[in-house]
Enzyme design. Structure first.
Site, PDB file in Angstrom:
ATOM      1  N   VAL A   1       0.834  -1.213   0.000  1.00 14.11           N
ATOM      2  CA  VAL A   1       0.000   0.000   0.000  1.00 14.11           C
ATOM      3  C   VAL A   1       0.866   1.259   0.000  1.00 14.11           C
ATOM      4  CG1 VAL A   1      -1.864   1.240   1.176  1.00 14.11           C
ATOM      5  CG2 VAL A   1      -1.856  -1.252   1.174  1.00 14.11           C
TER       6      VAL A   1
ATOM      7  N   LYS B   1      -6.809  -1.821   9.678  1.00 11.30           N
ATOM      8  CA  LYS B   1      -8.154  -2.159  10.186  1.00 11.30           C
ATOM      9  C   LYS B   1      -8.131  -2.893  11.516  1.00 11.30           C
ATOM     10  CE  LYS B   1      -6.552  -4.810   6.818  1.00 11.30           C
ATOM     11  NZ  LYS B   1      -6.451  -5.197   5.451  1.00 11.30           N
TER      12      LYS B   1
ATOM     13  N   GLU C   1     -10.236   5.725   5.440  1.00  8.85           N
ATOM     14  CA  GLU C   1     -11.065   5.170   4.353  1.00  8.85           C
ATOM     15  C   GLU C   1     -10.428   3.913   3.764  1.00  8.85           C
ATOM     16  OE1 GLU C   1     -14.233   4.795   2.933  1.00  8.85           O
ATOM     17  OE2 GLU C   1     -14.289   6.966   3.038  1.00  8.85           O
TER      18      GLU C   1
ATOM     19  N   GLY D   1     -11.078  -1.163   0.785  1.00  5.65           N
ATOM     20  CA  GLY D   1     -10.135  -0.608  -0.194  1.00  5.65           C
ATOM     21  C   GLY D   1     -10.600   0.674  -0.838  1.00  5.65           C
TER      22      GLY D   1
ATOM     23  N   GLY E   1      -0.508  -9.531  -3.540  1.00  4.71           N
ATOM     24  CA  GLY E   1      -0.510  -8.525  -2.465  1.00  4.71           C
ATOM     25  C   GLY E   1      -1.898  -8.265  -1.896  1.00  4.71           C
TER      26      GLY E   1
ATOM     27  N   GLU F   1      -3.402 -10.774   3.689  1.00  2.00           N
ATOM     28  CA  GLU F   1      -2.628 -10.288   4.827  1.00  2.00           C
ATOM     29  C   GLU F   1      -1.358 -11.120   4.948  1.00  2.00           C
ATOM     30  OE1 GLU F   1      -3.912  -7.567   6.830  1.00  2.00           O
ATOM     31  OE2 GLU F   1      -5.011  -7.589   4.952  1.00  2.00           O
TER      32      GLU F   1
ATOM     33  N   ASP G   1     -10.300 -10.417   9.040  1.00  7.10           N
ATOM     34  CA  ASP G   1     -10.103  -9.133   8.346  1.00  7.10           C
ATOM     35  C   ASP G   1     -11.453  -8.459   8.013  1.00  7.10           C
ATOM     36  OD1 ASP G   1      -8.218  -7.329   6.517  1.00  7.10           O
ATOM     37  OD2 ASP G   1      -9.937  -7.965   5.328  1.00  7.10           O
TER      38      ASP G   1
ATOM     39  N   LYS H   1     -13.169  -4.791   9.562  1.00  9.41           N
ATOM     40  CA  LYS H   1     -13.771  -3.740   8.724  1.00  9.41           C
ATOM     41  C   LYS H   1     -15.226  -3.504   9.134  1.00  9.41           C
ATOM     42  CE  LYS H   1     -10.682  -5.005   4.960  1.00  9.41           C
ATOM     43  NZ  LYS H   1     -10.481  -5.951   3.863  1.00  9.41           N
TER      44      LYS H   1
ATOM     45  N   GLY I   1      -5.247  -4.437  -2.883  1.00  7.93           N
ATOM     46  CA  GLY I   1      -4.260  -4.169  -3.925  1.00  7.93           C
ATOM     47  C   GLY I   1      -3.607  -2.817  -3.709  1.00  7.93           C
TER      48      GLY I   1
HETATM   49  N1  HSE Z   1      -6.338  -8.685   2.985  1.00 11.13           N
HETATM   50  C1  HSE Z   1      -7.261  -7.644   2.712  1.00 11.13           C
HETATM   51  C2  HSE Z   1      -8.296  -8.174   1.698  1.00 11.13           C
HETATM   52  C3  HSE Z   1      -6.548  -6.446   2.155  1.00 11.13           C
HETATM   53  O1  HSE Z   1      -8.012  -9.193   1.077  1.00 11.13           O
HETATM   54  O2  HSE Z   1      -9.350  -7.581   1.560  1.00 11.13           O
HETATM   55  C4  HSE Z   1      -7.382  -5.215   2.024  1.00 11.13           C
HETATM   56  O3  HSE Z   1      -7.865  -4.790   3.261  1.00 11.13           O
END
Ligand code: HSE
Length: 406
Positions: A15, A97, A121, A126, A179, A182, A193, A197, A294
């Protein structure tokens, strides 16, 4: 009036590099990276060495730096950086997050105390501009629910497994290479994850600060070939759905895989794309779709936050100020398919309302209404798979009791 902001960046991974790129491609944002703090000394990096430091204080104590942009992986270190930055009078942009979900109420309080904003944000879905929409656009709308696909990696894996018949392992490896995943991919595949969020989204949707450990997350790691076959035969796909909704003065929220009818718009959200469906009393249903993971998509969300700081934007946590009586609850039943090996201990009595059961390919299946707490207990036992039904038919325990006496 736009200022020429000086940025101190933490982390130069997927990122961070995405942000560096989009920042140099755009002419609208007046911001310049002064220093980047990184951990590993012997790594070759694609930009000149003078940008880098290994000492966090060189950035945190630099009076010239206006904004700390925190893009590291380690949630504990990120918490230290963000809280120190606020105490030192600096605005913060972060995409972490896990750190936010674990400390959101404290970070809200620190913003009030030190008078500096934290924008994030990029931490939720994303590139989809969901938080600012929840804060601003839906300010006067009564939102009843928010749900959708909040994790790019698992959606990528499910797409590859369904559409391209790739193996789960191969798809996960590719999601890591691209990428999306995580560093610890169990956070993606076990649903942590998207839960982080969801916790952040719940604060901006319903004004409730909920602890991540109180929100149930069930992942995609137990989905079997039989489940895929069942889905295909019934014109379903499987998606990992995060959802929260408000009912009778309570907020409910959880993450779980679900069979999705092919006619549902979420079925066509593929690869690393995310989708957020917001239902409001007046706007009714709206669906946001965009890349959820990404380098550039997340970098562009981070850039948008930096840009917002140019005009002194800050989250006001309006729902928190409007509606503080809401409480979070897990006292809920959902309609789910439970699959298990013959020796696993699942029985009809585990269901609030058992509907059917059958055996196939060495596995047994049971279908019916079951409490969220039971599902959470099952999710910790090897050999038990959980997938919600297409309608999920969510009912609070109160509603189930009423159904039983009717
Ligand atoms: N690992 C997270 C996903 C990255 O795949 O959504 C973005 O937050």
């Amino acid at each position: 009036m736009k200022k020429n902001l000086k940025l101190g960046l933490f982390g130069f991974g997927c990122v961070g590099q995405g942000l560096y790129h989009v920042l140099h491609e755009t002419h609208g944002v007046k911001g310049e990276i002064k220093k980047i703090c990184v951990k590993h000394k012997n790594k070759t990096r694609p930009i000149p060495e003078h940008f880098f430091t290994f000492d966090k204080n060189e950035i945190l104590n630099d009076p010239e730096i206006d904004i700390i942009v925190e893009l590291i992986d380690d949630a504990n270190a990120a918490y230290e950086i963000v809280t120190t930055a606020l105490k030192n009078g600096k605005a913060v942009v972060t995409a972490n997050k896990k750190m936010l979900a674990e400390h959101l109420e404290e970070i809200y309080n620190l913003q009030q105390k030190y008078g500096k904003p934290v924008l994030y944000e990029g931490a939720v879905c994303g590139s989809i501009p969901i938080l600012r929409n929840l804060e601003e656009y839906y300010d006067n709308d009564l939102i009843s629910s928010i749900e959708g696909i909040f994790n790019g990696s698992t959606n990528y894996i499910l797409t590859k497994v369904f559409d391209e018949k790739k193996s789960y392992e191969e798809a996960l490896k590719k999601a890591q290479e691209l990428g999306f995943a995580e560093s610890d991919p169990t956070l993606d595949v076990k649903g942590y994850d998207p839960k982080y969020k969801l916790v952040i989204a719940i604060a901006h949707t319903f004004g409730v600060f909920v602890k991540p450990e109180d929100v149930i997350n069930i992942g995609i790691d137990r989905i079997s070939n039989l489940d895929l076959k069942f889905a295909q035969e019934n014109n379903y796909t499987i998606k990992l759905i995060a959802r929260a909704f408000k009912q009778d003065g309570k907020v409910y929220g959880f993450v779980a895989p679900q069979f999705i009818e092919n006619t549902n718009p979420l079925a066509s959200v593929r690869n690393e794309f995310n989708a957020v469906q917001v239902k409001g009393a007046f706007a009714e249903t709206q669906l946001f779709i965009g890349k959820g993971a990404g380098s550039y998509p997340t970098g562009s969300a981070v850039l948008s936050d930096i840009s917002a700081l140019n005009y002194d934007y800050t989250y006001e946590y309006k729902k928190h100020h409007q509606d503080t009586d809401l409480e979070f609850s897990n006292d809920l039943s959902v309609e789910a398919y439970i699959s298990f090996d013959h020796d696993s201990k699942v029985s009809i009595s585990d269901f609030v309302e058992f509907q059917s059961g059958y055996a196939s390919g060495g596995k047994q299946y049971m279908f019916g209404k079951i409490s969220l707490n039971k599902l959470q207990a099952f999710s910790k036992i090897e050999g038990i798979g959980i997938i919600l039904s297409p309608k999920a038919v969510v009912a609070t325990s109160q509603a189930v009791k009423q159904l039983a006496v009717a």
